[in-house]
Design a protein around this motif. Sequence first.
Motif, PDB file in Angstrom:
ATOM      1  N   ARG A  44       0.832  -1.200   0.000  1.00 33.08           N
ATOM      2  CA  ARG A  44       0.000   0.000   0.000  1.00 33.08           C
ATOM      3  C   ARG A  44       0.867   1.250   0.000  1.00 33.08           C
ATOM      4  O   ARG A  44       0.820   2.062   0.935  1.00 33.08           O
ATOM      5  CB  ARG A  44      -0.952  -0.028   1.196  1.00 33.08           C
ATOM      6  CG  ARG A  44      -1.951  -1.175   1.153  1.00 33.08           C
ATOM      7  CD  ARG A  44      -2.810  -1.255   2.401  1.00 33.08           C
ATOM      8  NE  ARG A  44      -3.744  -2.378   2.326  1.00 33.08           N
ATOM      9  CZ  ARG A  44      -4.994  -2.278   1.873  1.00 33.08           C
ATOM     10  NH1 ARG A  44      -5.450  -1.108   1.477  1.00 33.08           N
ATOM     11  NH2 ARG A  44      -5.782  -3.340   1.827  1.00 33.08           N
ATOM     12  N   SER A  45       1.648   1.401  -1.056  1.00 34.08           N
ATOM     13  CA  SER A  45       2.540   2.553  -1.198  1.00 34.08           C
ATOM     14  C   SER A  45       2.266   3.230  -2.534  1.00 34.08           C
ATOM     15  O   SER A  45       2.377   2.599  -3.586  1.00 34.08           O
ATOM     16  CB  SER A  45       4.010   2.113  -1.133  1.00 34.08           C
ATOM     17  OG  SER A  45       4.315   1.541   0.117  1.00 34.08           O
ATOM     18  N   ASP A  46       1.897   4.487  -2.477  1.00 28.56           N
ATOM     19  CA  ASP A  46       1.655   5.259  -3.694  1.00 28.56           C
ATOM     20  C   ASP A  46       2.755   6.302  -3.817  1.00 28.56           C
ATOM     21  O   ASP A  46       2.561   7.486  -3.548  1.00 28.56           O
ATOM     22  CB  ASP A  46       0.278   5.907  -3.648  1.00 28.56           C
ATOM     23  CG  ASP A  46      -0.091   6.572  -4.966  1.00 28.56           C
ATOM     24  OD1 ASP A  46       0.552   6.254  -5.986  1.00 28.56           O
ATOM     25  OD2 ASP A  46      -1.005   7.420  -4.977  1.00 28.56           O
ATOM     26  N   THR A  47       3.939   5.842  -4.198  1.00 23.88           N
ATOM     27  CA  THR A  47       5.096   6.717  -4.321  1.00 23.88           C
ATOM     28  C   THR A  47       5.631   6.637  -5.748  1.00 23.88           C
ATOM     29  O   THR A  47       5.252   5.748  -6.514  1.00 23.88           O
ATOM     30  CB  THR A  47       6.219   6.300  -3.344  1.00 23.88           C
ATOM     31  OG1 THR A  47       6.867   5.116  -3.861  1.00 23.88           O
ATOM     32  CG2 THR A  47       5.672   6.001  -1.959  1.00 23.88           C
ATOM     33  N   PRO A  48       6.538   7.532  -6.130  1.00 21.95           N
ATOM     34  CA  PRO A  48       7.128   7.475  -7.480  1.00 21.95           C
ATOM     35  C   PRO A  48       7.961   6.221  -7.722  1.00 21.95           C
ATOM     36  O   PRO A  48       8.339   5.955  -8.859  1.00 21.95           O
ATOM     37  CB  PRO A  48       8.004   8.741  -7.524  1.00 21.95           C
ATOM     38  CG  PRO A  48       7.406   9.664  -6.532  1.00 21.95           C
ATOM     39  CD  PRO A  48       6.930   8.768  -5.421  1.00 21.95           C
ATOM     40  N   ARG A  49       8.243   5.423  -6.671  1.00 17.50           N
ATOM     41  CA  ARG A  49       9.103   4.255  -6.809  1.00 17.50           C
ATOM     42  C   ARG A  49       8.336   2.942  -6.773  1.00 17.50           C
ATOM     43  O   ARG A  49       8.928   1.876  -6.945  1.00 17.50           O
ATOM     44  CB  ARG A  49      10.150   4.245  -5.683  1.00 17.50           C
ATOM     45  CG  ARG A  49      11.047   5.458  -5.649  1.00 17.50           C
ATOM     46  CD  ARG A  49      11.909   5.529  -4.395  1.00 17.50           C
ATOM     47  NE  ARG A  49      12.744   4.357  -4.233  1.00 17.50           N
ATOM     48  CZ  ARG A  49      12.565   3.438  -3.296  1.00 17.50           C
ATOM     49  NH1 ARG A  49      11.553   3.533  -2.448  1.00 17.50           N
ATOM     50  NH2 ARG A  49      13.379   2.417  -3.193  1.00 17.50           N
ATOM     51  N   HIS A  50       7.018   2.980  -6.541  1.00 18.38           N
ATOM     52  CA  HIS A  50       6.271   1.748  -6.315  1.00 18.38           C
ATOM     53  C   HIS A  50       5.111   1.578  -7.291  1.00 18.38           C
ATOM     54  O   HIS A  50       4.392   2.530  -7.602  1.00 18.38           O
ATOM     55  CB  HIS A  50       5.708   1.722  -4.885  1.00 18.38           C
ATOM     56  CG  HIS A  50       6.750   1.588  -3.831  1.00 18.38           C
ATOM     57  ND1 HIS A  50       7.360   2.673  -3.242  1.00 18.38           N
ATOM     58  CD2 HIS A  50       7.303   0.490  -3.259  1.00 18.38           C
ATOM     59  CE1 HIS A  50       8.247   2.246  -2.351  1.00 18.38           C
ATOM     60  NE2 HIS A  50       8.231   0.932  -2.341  1.00 18.38           N
TER      61      HIS A  50
END
Length: 353
Positions: free
Chosen positions: A78-84
């Motif tokens: 559950r990660s909404d980052t530029p890397r995931h």
Amino acid sequence: MTSSDCEGAGEVFSVGARTTAPSVGSGQALEDSQLRSEKDVFFRRPTFLTVSAQLHLEAYMQEHPKVWTFAPTFRAERSDTPRHVSEFWMLEAEMRTHTLEEITALVEDMVRALVRGLGKSSFVEELIIARRSWETPKASESAVERESLKARWDNLTEGSWPRVTYAHAMELIQKSAKFGASDFLHKPEWESGLQLEHERFITATVGQGKPVFVTDYPQAIKPFYMLPSAAATSQDATRSTTVACFDLLLPEVCEVAGGSLREHRLQHLTASMQSRSSGHATGAPGAELDRGNLPKSPEAGDNLDWYMDLRRFGSVPHGGFGFGFDRFLCYLTGLGNIKDVIPWPRSYGRCDS
């Protein structure tokens, strides 16, 4: 599809069948209760989309000295980052070897060969030309400038890549925090692992623009199947045993590959699984268990009898790695968001195609 969670983080997508489907265009979402009802059970045990092919590659490695696969991988993180993203491609390999150095050398040679091959093509020139049309004041905030791309590629192919142990990396990070040279959001602690800001500190200070291998992480924060380091017993009572593993960190994007030597001894693997089940990070090798009383790993599910048999009937020292293709492509292009290198990115909260 698989019945095991190789990484042990529990971030898996469950697979199930449904007896009825919403009409096309109705916008009707499938309720969680529908997935969990007994009538929708398709397999005899919980089944997931794979997070890694490693455990199965180890079976092929018993017959072939070097094996690999390149396939989609799924993580319910559950990660909404530029890397995931939730779906990405990963190159995974297993090989017979006694040393971690042989694996890291293979990864380094592989990346160098790939980048040099691309450098001889028109890819870089086309990329730079394309970037002239992409770049806007807003885009330049997250994307690497055109002038920096060549230096980034050169650092991948020229000179040696630094190696640093987790213990040394943690020492550098803690010293920097202690003397006020760095203001970390997350306090650097031995069994807390390296956060993104810590990894970026290492690539900047140790790597100075080059990739960095960080080796020998604490056993307590790594999966059950990793082989203890050659000097596994820590002299520092506050630090736990380490395992023969590595993460490859690239500047900015940080972890792009990870691997380890695998525990090939049955009794030691059994002890590791038992200790994880009891909530402890370490365990002494004990007597082999009967087939009907195989240890259950909370990390990988309870269907590990076949994996134990790979040791029970004879194995060899071996290891392997996983290499995140999309994140590496993001690094090569200088884009600031992994979703920009995937045609239809699926991530937490988003699966619109």
